[in-house]
Motif scaffolding. Structure first.
Motif, PDB file in Angstrom:
ATOM      1  N   GLU A   1      36.160 -33.207   7.865  1.00 19.95           N
ATOM      2  CA  GLU A   1      36.567 -34.340   8.699  1.00 19.95           C
ATOM      3  C   GLU A   1      36.579 -35.623   7.879  1.00 19.95           C
ATOM      4  O   GLU A   1      37.510 -36.437   7.973  1.00 19.95           O
ATOM      5  CB  GLU A   1      35.641 -34.494   9.894  1.00 19.95           C
ATOM      6  N   ARG A   2      35.543 -35.820   7.086  1.00 20.36           N
ATOM      7  CA  ARG A   2      35.457 -37.027   6.269  1.00 20.36           C
ATOM      8  C   ARG A   2      36.645 -37.103   5.310  1.00 20.36           C
ATOM      9  O   ARG A   2      37.286 -38.150   5.159  1.00 20.36           O
ATOM     10  CB  ARG A   2      34.148 -37.028   5.473  1.00 20.36           C
ATOM     11  N   GLN A   3      36.966 -35.967   4.677  1.00 27.74           N
ATOM     12  CA  GLN A   3      38.079 -35.958   3.733  1.00 27.74           C
ATOM     13  C   GLN A   3      39.412 -36.131   4.451  1.00 27.74           C
ATOM     14  O   GLN A   3      40.314 -36.802   3.946  1.00 27.74           O
ATOM     15  CB  GLN A   3      38.075 -34.657   2.939  1.00 27.74           C
ATOM     16  N   ALA A   4      39.530 -35.530   5.649  1.00 34.28           N
ATOM     17  CA  ALA A   4      40.773 -35.647   6.420  1.00 34.28           C
ATOM     18  C   ALA A   4      41.071 -37.107   6.726  1.00 34.28           C
ATOM     19  O   ALA A   4      42.202 -37.579   6.573  1.00 34.28           O
ATOM     20  CB  ALA A   4      40.671 -34.838   7.711  1.00 34.28           C
ATOM     21  N   LEU A   5      40.045 -37.834   7.181  1.00 33.91           N
ATOM     22  CA  LEU A   5      40.237 -39.248   7.496  1.00 33.91           C
ATOM     23  C   LEU A   5      40.504 -40.055   6.230  1.00 33.91           C
ATOM     24  O   LEU A   5      41.279 -41.021   6.250  1.00 33.91           O
ATOM     25  CB  LEU A   5      39.005 -39.795   8.218  1.00 33.91           C
ATOM     26  N   ALA A   6      39.866 -39.674   5.148  1.00 37.49           N
ATOM     27  CA  ALA A   6      39.993 -40.439   3.909  1.00 37.49           C
ATOM     28  C   ALA A   6      41.404 -40.393   3.344  1.00 37.49           C
ATOM     29  O   ALA A   6      41.856 -41.355   2.711  1.00 37.49           O
ATOM     30  CB  ALA A   6      38.997 -39.927   2.873  1.00 37.49           C
ATOM     31  N   VAL A   7      42.121 -39.286   3.554  1.00 39.89           N
ATOM     32  CA  VAL A   7      43.454 -39.166   2.953  1.00 39.89           C
ATOM     33  C   VAL A   7      44.530 -39.837   3.795  1.00 39.89           C
ATOM     34  O   VAL A   7      45.672 -39.954   3.354  1.00 39.89           O
ATOM     35  CB  VAL A   7      43.845 -37.681   2.737  1.00 39.89           C
ATOM     36  N   MET A   8      44.182 -40.295   4.997  1.00 44.80           N
ATOM     37  CA  MET A   8      45.183 -40.876   5.888  1.00 44.80           C
ATOM     38  C   MET A   8      45.139 -42.398   5.863  1.00 44.80           C
ATOM     39  O   MET A   8      44.086 -43.007   5.707  1.00 44.80           O
ATOM     40  CB  MET A   8      44.998 -40.338   7.302  1.00 44.80           C
TER      41      MET A   8
ATOM     42  N   PRO B   1      47.631 -47.487  20.112  1.00 45.97           N
ATOM     43  CA  PRO B   1      46.926 -46.205  20.263  1.00 45.97           C
ATOM     44  C   PRO B   1      46.219 -45.829  18.973  1.00 45.97           C
ATOM     45  O   PRO B   1      46.677 -46.169  17.873  1.00 45.97           O
ATOM     46  CB  PRO B   1      48.051 -45.223  20.590  1.00 45.97           C
ATOM     47  N   ARG B   2      45.097 -45.140  19.101  1.00 42.74           N
ATOM     48  CA  ARG B   2      44.352 -44.664  17.928  1.00 42.74           C
ATOM     49  C   ARG B   2      43.964 -43.201  18.164  1.00 42.74           C
ATOM     50  O   ARG B   2      43.327 -42.871  19.169  1.00 42.74           O
ATOM     51  CB  ARG B   2      43.081 -45.490  17.713  1.00 42.74           C
ATOM     52  N   VAL B   3      44.356 -42.353  17.257  1.00 48.77           N
ATOM     53  CA  VAL B   3      43.985 -40.939  17.313  1.00 48.77           C
ATOM     54  C   VAL B   3      42.649 -40.789  16.599  1.00 48.77           C
ATOM     55  O   VAL B   3      42.498 -41.219  15.450  1.00 48.77           O
ATOM     56  CB  VAL B   3      45.051 -40.056  16.643  1.00 48.77           C
ATOM     57  N   ILE B   4      41.676 -40.191  17.283  1.00 49.34           N
ATOM     58  CA  ILE B   4      40.323 -40.113  16.739  1.00 49.34           C
ATOM     59  C   ILE B   4      39.798 -38.684  16.763  1.00 49.34           C
ATOM     60  O   ILE B   4      40.460 -37.774  17.275  1.00 49.34           O
ATOM     61  CB  ILE B   4      39.356 -41.035  17.519  1.00 49.34           C
ATOM     62  N   ASP B   5      38.600 -38.504  16.224  1.00 50.42           N
ATOM     63  CA  ASP B   5      37.849 -37.246  16.232  1.00 50.42           C
ATOM     64  C   ASP B   5      38.600 -36.099  15.571  1.00 50.42           C
ATOM     65  O   ASP B   5      39.163 -35.228  16.225  1.00 50.42           O
ATOM     66  CB  ASP B   5      37.434 -36.857  17.654  1.00 50.42           C
ATOM     67  N   PHE B   6      38.577 -36.102  14.255  1.00 55.81           N
ATOM     68  CA  PHE B   6      39.163 -35.008  13.487  1.00 55.81           C
ATOM     69  C   PHE B   6      38.084 -33.982  13.122  1.00 55.81           C
ATOM     70  O   PHE B   6      38.136 -33.348  12.073  1.00 55.81           O
ATOM     71  CB  PHE B   6      39.828 -35.553  12.218  1.00 55.81           C
ATOM     72  N   GLY B   7      37.110 -33.815  14.028  1.00 52.33           N
ATOM     73  CA  GLY B   7      35.961 -32.958  13.752  1.00 52.33           C
ATOM     74  C   GLY B   7      36.284 -31.494  13.599  1.00 52.33           C
ATOM     75  O   GLY B   7      35.528 -30.751  12.970  1.00 52.33           O
TER      76      GLY B   7
END
Length: 527
Positions: A81-88, A173-179
């Motif tokens: 999840e941390r890496q997913a958010l980091a690349v966006m 809008p904000r897409v959240i929670d890529f857990g």
């Protein structure tokens, strides 16, 4: 996953100024961040509201793994999840500022605070109309598309994971929670391929069929399905099926072979709530029915196809069709083949329905039937003799551009005039001189005139046109009783005669005609 439609959110879903009550065990500090309160808690981690002082002072959301002795799979998911958010890098996806490890060895990462309400709550609170909701949702699709382009599949899109706040007077809008996000390519980032083949994850009501049946075999079209369900709920105010259908994965699996009711049919099923739902959209139930009929039903239906090959290929494809709808341009969702549309129509309506439900379905049938007729008219026009070309052209114009132009401005009377002009041509020759295709064209013209009269509230005139259309449809079906196209046309004619009868209070006629329709529908399914 626990039973129900929503899992516990692990990110803020109200304003951060109204946090979850602070527990006694709240840490004072994690890394260089001062902990203020808890924003949310889920199965994998806790999200704190924290304050950063260096190099800038700002409020942040700090997500930390909840267990020091977490399994290797949980640790990998958290890192994923941390890496997913980091690349966006997208305005509608929360940014990651920092990452680290607590003193007791638990990983954490720091991201921007997401304020606002869930997308459904935001729209309802402001009584946003259908077009405004569609425009907002198109932005959500673009954010999801960005994630896909970065190699990330969300896999848990639902209202609580799409937050909206006002920024400079505009909704953002904000897409959240890529857990539970997954990489498109297994090696894209660590932990991406950890989902076991026999492990179903996500939220039941919004999960794609392939994610339920084979959770390791999902691609970006799984998110497209979830977006379709979310759009459905945003437009109608309800999920496609009753809450009991989503009580756990076993119940959800039972719905895998059930096509969801169309938007209009679902709103009709929710008759007691219809005015409340319409009020939340700044309109009345009758106007809401009209807004939901047609292109939006096609768009939602395509996004929610059970077979992913029939969905939009990308989230951006869905966004583009929504923008075409807003621009009053033809939508791509209507481009599926005639045979496929007929099969879908019959499959959707083969289960017996009561008179009231069938009445609501009338508006739904219109959208699909028009497209089927348009194909048939175009084909007949190419093959017909010269004497038929003028009437065929008029009918084709009615079915397409003319209706699209006249309906929004309330000038369906012009459309009726065109239909009657086409009928006037047919009346110049005895019926025995007409080919089957010409009789079919006349039946279609009668249907169109009846539909316009119905839209104008002239039900006796509509009934007369529908009955004449039914007479011709019967004659055609008798000539070729095994032709599915003729049977489909006959079933449609029965339906609309029943619909007009029901609208005028003639329940006996309505029941007879609806039963005839259902009998033919069952026969088409069996064939």
């Amino acid at each position: 996953m626990a039973d129900g439609t929503e899992s516990s959110p692990v990110v803020l879903h109200t304003c951060w100024r109204c946090p979850v009550p602070t527990p006694k065990s709240l840490p004072d500090q994690i890394g260089s961040f001062s902990i203020l309160s808890i924003l949310g808690e889920g199965g994998m981690g806790i999200v704190y509201l924290a304050e950063q002082t260096e190099p800038v002072r700002r409020s942040v959301a700090l997500k930390v793994l909840s267990q020091a002795d977490a399994s290797a799979e949980i640790l990998a998911r958290f890192a994923a999840e941390r890496q997913a958010l980091a690349v966006m890098d997208h305005p509608s996806i929360a940014k990651v500022f920092d990452a680290g490890t607590t003193e007791d060895g638990r990983p954490y990462f720091v991201m921007e605070v997401v304020e606002g309400s869930t997308i459904v709550q935001f729209c309802n609170d402001r009584k946003m109309g259908i077009r405004d909701r569609v425009a907002l949702f198109a932005d959500v699709c673009k954010a999801v598309q960005h994630a896909h382009q970065k190699g990330v599949i969300h896999r848990d899109l639902k209202p609580s994971n799409v937050m909206v706040s006002e920024v400079d007077g505009w909704p953002l809008p904000r897409v959240i929670d890529f857990g539970i996000a997954k990489a498109v390519e297994p090696d894209e980032f660590d932990g991406a391929g950890l989902t076991r083949k026999d492990q179903v994850i996500g939220t039941p009501a919004y999960t794609s069929p392939e994610q339920i049946l084979e959770s390791a075999d999902v691609d970006t079209r799984s998110d497209v399905y979830s977006l379709g369900v979310l759009l459905y709920e945003l437009l109608v105010g309800s999920l496609p099926f009753d809450p009991e259908s989503y009580r756990g994965w076993a119940s959800v699996a039972a719905t895998l072979h059930r096509d969801p009711p169309t938007l209009v049919r679902r709103l009709t099923e929710l008759a007691q709530e219809a005015e409340t739902l319409a009020g939340q959209r700044g309109t009345t139930s009758s106007l809401l029915l009209k807004e939901l009929t047609g292109d939006l039903e096609w768009i939602v239906s395509r996004a929610m196809e059970k077979e992913r090959d029939h969905r939009y290929e990308t989230a951006n494809g869905l966004a583009l069709d929504l923008e075409r709808f807003l621009a009053d341009e033809p939508v791509r969702a209507r481009t599926t083949g005639t045979a496929y549309r007929i099969r879908k129509f019959v499959r959707r309506n083969r289960i017996g329905v009561g008179v009231g439900l069938a009445a609501g379905l009338g508006l739904v049938v219109f959208a699909g039937a028009m497209a089927v007729q348009a194909d048939r008219v175009a084909r007949a026009r190419d093959e017909a003799e010269t004497r038929q070309e003028q009437a065929e052209g008029l009918i084709d114009f009615m079915l397409g551009e003319l209706r699209d132009e006249l309906e929004p401005i309330g000038r369906l009377d012009i459309l009726a005039g065109v239909g009657e002009q086409a009928l006037g041509y047919f009346s110049t020759l005895p019926q025995e001189f007409f080919s089957d295709d010409e009789l079919q064209s006349r039946s279609q013209a009668l249907y169109q005139v009846g539909k316009v009269r119905e839209d104008q509230g002239s039900f006796p005139e509509a009934l007369a046109a529908y009955e004449e259309s039914l007479r011709l449809a019967k004659a055609l079906a008798e000539r070729d009783p095994d032709d599915p196209g003729r049977l489909f046309g006959l079933s449609q004619s029965h339906f609309y005669v029943g619909w007009a009868g029901w609208s005028m209070g003639d329940l006996e006629t309505a029941e007879d005609e609806f039963q005839a329709y259902l009998t033919l529908a069952e026969r088409l399914v069996e064939d």
